[in-house]
Scaffold this motif. Structure first.
Motif, PDB file in Angstrom:
ATOM      1  N   LEU A  70      48.053  33.112  45.636  1.00  0.00           N
ATOM      2  CA  LEU A  70      47.456  34.689  45.292  1.00  0.00           C
ATOM      3  C   LEU A  70      48.800  35.282  44.688  1.00  0.00           C
TER       4      LEU A  70
ATOM      5  N   ALA B 139      44.122  39.503  48.539  1.00  0.00           N
ATOM      6  CA  ALA B 139      44.291  39.750  47.178  1.00  0.00           C
ATOM      7  C   ALA B 139      44.824  40.930  46.782  1.00  0.00           C
TER       8      ALA B 139
ATOM      9  N   ALA C  60      47.498  27.549  41.153  1.00  0.00           N
ATOM     10  CA  ALA C  60      47.224  28.751  40.861  1.00  0.00           C
ATOM     11  C   ALA C  60      47.910  29.254  39.692  1.00  0.00           C
TER      12      ALA C  60
ATOM     13  N   TYR D 225      39.710  33.743  43.446  1.00  0.00           N
ATOM     14  CA  TYR D 225      40.437  32.457  43.729  1.00  0.00           C
ATOM     15  C   TYR D 225      40.513  32.332  45.340  1.00  0.00           C
ATOM     16  N   GLY D 226      40.764  33.349  46.056  1.00  0.00           N
ATOM     17  CA  GLY D 226      41.015  33.162  47.588  1.00  0.00           C
ATOM     18  C   GLY D 226      39.600  32.828  47.954  1.00  0.00           C
TER      19      GLY D 226
ATOM     20  N   LEU E 130      41.958  37.378  41.673  1.00  0.00           N
ATOM     21  CA  LEU E 130      42.776  36.932  42.871  1.00  0.00           C
ATOM     22  C   LEU E 130      41.785  36.755  44.147  1.00  0.00           C
TER      23      LEU E 130
END
Length: 227
Positions: A61, A192, A133, A154-155, A151
């Motif tokens: 992240l 995030a 990433a 993505y997490g 973010l």
């Protein structure tokens, strides 16, 4: 309209159907099951929390946030340096393959489906291996997408992929997996938010047993995942 399109784009980029091969990787979970570290819902919850908060996800992240800003500022040299750092952080051959194969696939697929002049210019500076990433962050920045939602998405995708791996490798079912995603989602939000303002000095991990397990997974007798 623009925010909705960005949201849909994120959903597409980070969905299980995006052609990056995420389903083939367990990030060491398969060895953790073999070793008995993960044996039920409670132990899986602890393992996932550690990976997210003390391991690769937190680093990813932070790196994705810096890549997003560098892409927006049109700083290709910074992107190259971030990619070198991200790849160097992979503690084993398998985890290096996990991030680099997905990163390369993500960047190529995104350029093919969502052509973008700025992203194409950045990709020209990354002809070889690309950390996942960095690829996601750079793509989001080149497309002028907002940082915080990228973010968080993505997490969540990272967590969902590990839960999916657990359903295939660990003695837990779909109901348990859904409970774990619901329980850990607030932690993803906090990670995030913190990554939005973290500098690169904050990068670091403390999941030593997972790192050692990823070496042992290379010679594990029975396995279905590449990491």
């Amino acid at each position: 309209m623009a925010e909705t399109l960005d949201g849909l784009r994120l959903m597409a980029w980070l969905s299980p159907g995006y052609p990056v091969g995420a389903y083939a990787y367990s990030h060491g979970l398969e060895w953790a099951v073999e070793a008995g570290d993960v044996r039920d819902e409670a132990s899986l919850a602890e393992w996932l929390a550690d990976v997210c908060e003390r391991g690769a996800l937190r680093n990813d992240l932070i790196l994705a946030a810096h890549a997003q800003r560098a892409a927006q500022a049109d700083e290709p040299d910074v992107i190259v340096e971030l990619n070198e750092l991200a790849l160097a952080l992979a503690p084993s051959r398998e985890l290096h393959l996990e991030t680099s194969q997905q990163g390369r696939s993500f960047l190529d697929a995104t350029l093919g489906a969502w052509p973008c002049e700025r992203l194409a210019a950045l990709a020209a500076r990354l002809p070889g291996t690309v950390a996942y990433a960095v690829a996601v962050g750079a793509s989001a920045g080149a497309h002028r997408m907002a940082l915080a939602p990228m973010l968080a998405a993505y997490g969540l995708a990272f967590l969902q992929n590990l839960v999916s791996a657990a359903l295939r490798a660990a003695p837990v079912g779909q109901a348990a997996g859904t409970r774990l995603i619901a329980a850990l989602a607030p932690r993803i939000v906090l990670l995030a938010e913190a990554a939005c303002t973290a500098d690169l000095d904050a990068v670091g991990a403390a999941t030593f047993r997972l790192d050692l397990g990823s070496f042992r997974h290379e010679t594990q007798y029975s396995r279905i995942f590449r990491s």
